[in-house]
Write a protein that holds these residues in place. Structure first.
Motif, short mmCIF file in Angstrom:
data_model
loop_
_atom_site.label_atom_id
_atom_site.label_comp_id
_atom_site.label_asym_id
_atom_site.label_seq_id
_atom_site.Cartn_x
_atom_site.Cartn_y
_atom_site.Cartn_z
N ASP A 24 0.84 -1.20 0.00
CA ASP A 24 0.00 0.00 0.00
C ASP A 24 0.88 1.25 0.00
O ASP A 24 1.92 1.29 0.66
N SER A 26 0.69 5.54 0.34
CA SER A 26 0.00 6.80 0.60
C SER A 26 0.62 7.88 -0.29
O SER A 26 1.66 7.66 -0.92
N MET A 27 0.00 9.04 -0.30
CA MET A 27 0.50 10.16 -1.10
C MET A 27 1.94 10.51 -0.73
O MET A 27 2.80 10.60 -1.59
N LYS A 29 4.16 8.76 0.92
CA LYS A 29 5.06 7.63 0.64
C LYS A 29 5.38 7.57 -0.86
O LYS A 29 6.53 7.37 -1.24
N TYR A 72 -5.21 13.16 -2.67
CA TYR A 72 -5.29 12.36 -1.45
C TYR A 72 -4.78 13.17 -0.27
O TYR A 72 -4.08 14.16 -0.44
N ALA A 75 -2.33 9.82 5.24
CA ALA A 75 -2.05 8.39 5.12
C ALA A 75 -3.05 7.67 4.21
O ALA A 75 -2.97 6.46 4.05
N GLU A 76 -3.96 8.42 3.60
CA GLU A 76 -4.95 7.81 2.71
C GLU A 76 -4.23 7.09 1.57
O GLU A 76 -3.32 7.62 0.95
N ARG A 77 -4.66 5.87 1.29
CA ARG A 77 -4.03 5.03 0.27
C ARG A 77 -4.33 5.58 -1.14
O ARG A 77 -5.46 5.93 -1.45
N VAL A 78 -3.31 5.63 -1.96
CA VAL A 78 -3.48 6.02 -3.37
C VAL A 78 -3.96 4.77 -4.10
O VAL A 78 -3.27 3.76 -4.12
N THR A 79 -5.15 4.85 -4.67
CA THR A 79 -5.78 3.65 -5.24
C THR A 79 -5.92 3.69 -6.76
O THR A 79 -6.24 2.67 -7.36
N ALA A 115 5.47 6.41 5.49
CA ALA A 115 5.78 7.72 4.92
C ALA A 115 6.73 8.53 5.80
O ALA A 115 7.67 9.15 5.30
#
Length: 165
Positions: A24, A26-27, A29, A72, A75-79, A115
């Motif tokens: 997974d 995040s933005m 990361k 995003y 910690a919201e996942r980039v999907t 991140a």
């Protein structure tokens, strides 16, 4: 001659590699992974992976176009892939096998880190981000020469190469 790729196309490739490896992202990361891929490409080959310069932001190096294209938060996942606002096509580039292998290796090495751990790595004393913040201030461009020298120095340390070559 390759002068690098759009950082958003690099990010999309990193997202695909992460998806394949079940990692997974995040933005924040993703932005750091793109920077590490760019840095290691410069350190190993002397050639940039991104055609855009990284900038020294508060939490580490950032490619401005990539940051501005990511809808995003935290910690919201980039999907989904990053798309061009004109026509909605995902950013894409034709990467060489060496570039793809390097991006995959970066995901193997750094993908398990969070991140903020990645941000901490970019903040190490003597890092390109650290020197740029110290010498030029926040939001300044980080020179590819400085990034190349830093990562090639890390490579020499890792491989035990002598500095008297």
């Amino acid at each position: 001659m390759n002068h690098g790729h759009d950082p958003r196309a690099i990010a999309n490739q990193m997202l695909e590699i992460g998806r394949q490896k079940k990692i997974d992202v995040s933005m924040m990361k993703l932005i750091k992974l793109v920077f590490f891929a760019h840095g290691w490409m410069l350190g190993i080959t002397g050639k940039p992976l991104s055609h855009e310069a990284a900038e020294a932001w508060q939490y580490g190096p950032v490619f401005r176009s990539l940051y501005q294209s990511l809808p995003y938060q935290g910690a919201e996942r980039v999907t989904s892939p990053i798309r061009n606002i004109f026509g909605g096509q995902p950013f894409h580039a034709e990467f060489s096998n060496d570039e793809l292998n390097l991006m995959s290796r970066v995901m193997d090495v750094y993908g398990s880190l969070g991140a903020f751990a990645l941000s901490d790595i970019t903040h190490e004393v003597g890092s390109p981000w650290h020197t740029t913040i110290q010498n030029k201030g926040k939001f300044s461009e980080i020179s590819n020469d400085e990034i190349r020298d830093y990562f090639s120095g890390k490579l020499k340390l890792a491989t035990g190469a002598s500095s008297h070559e």
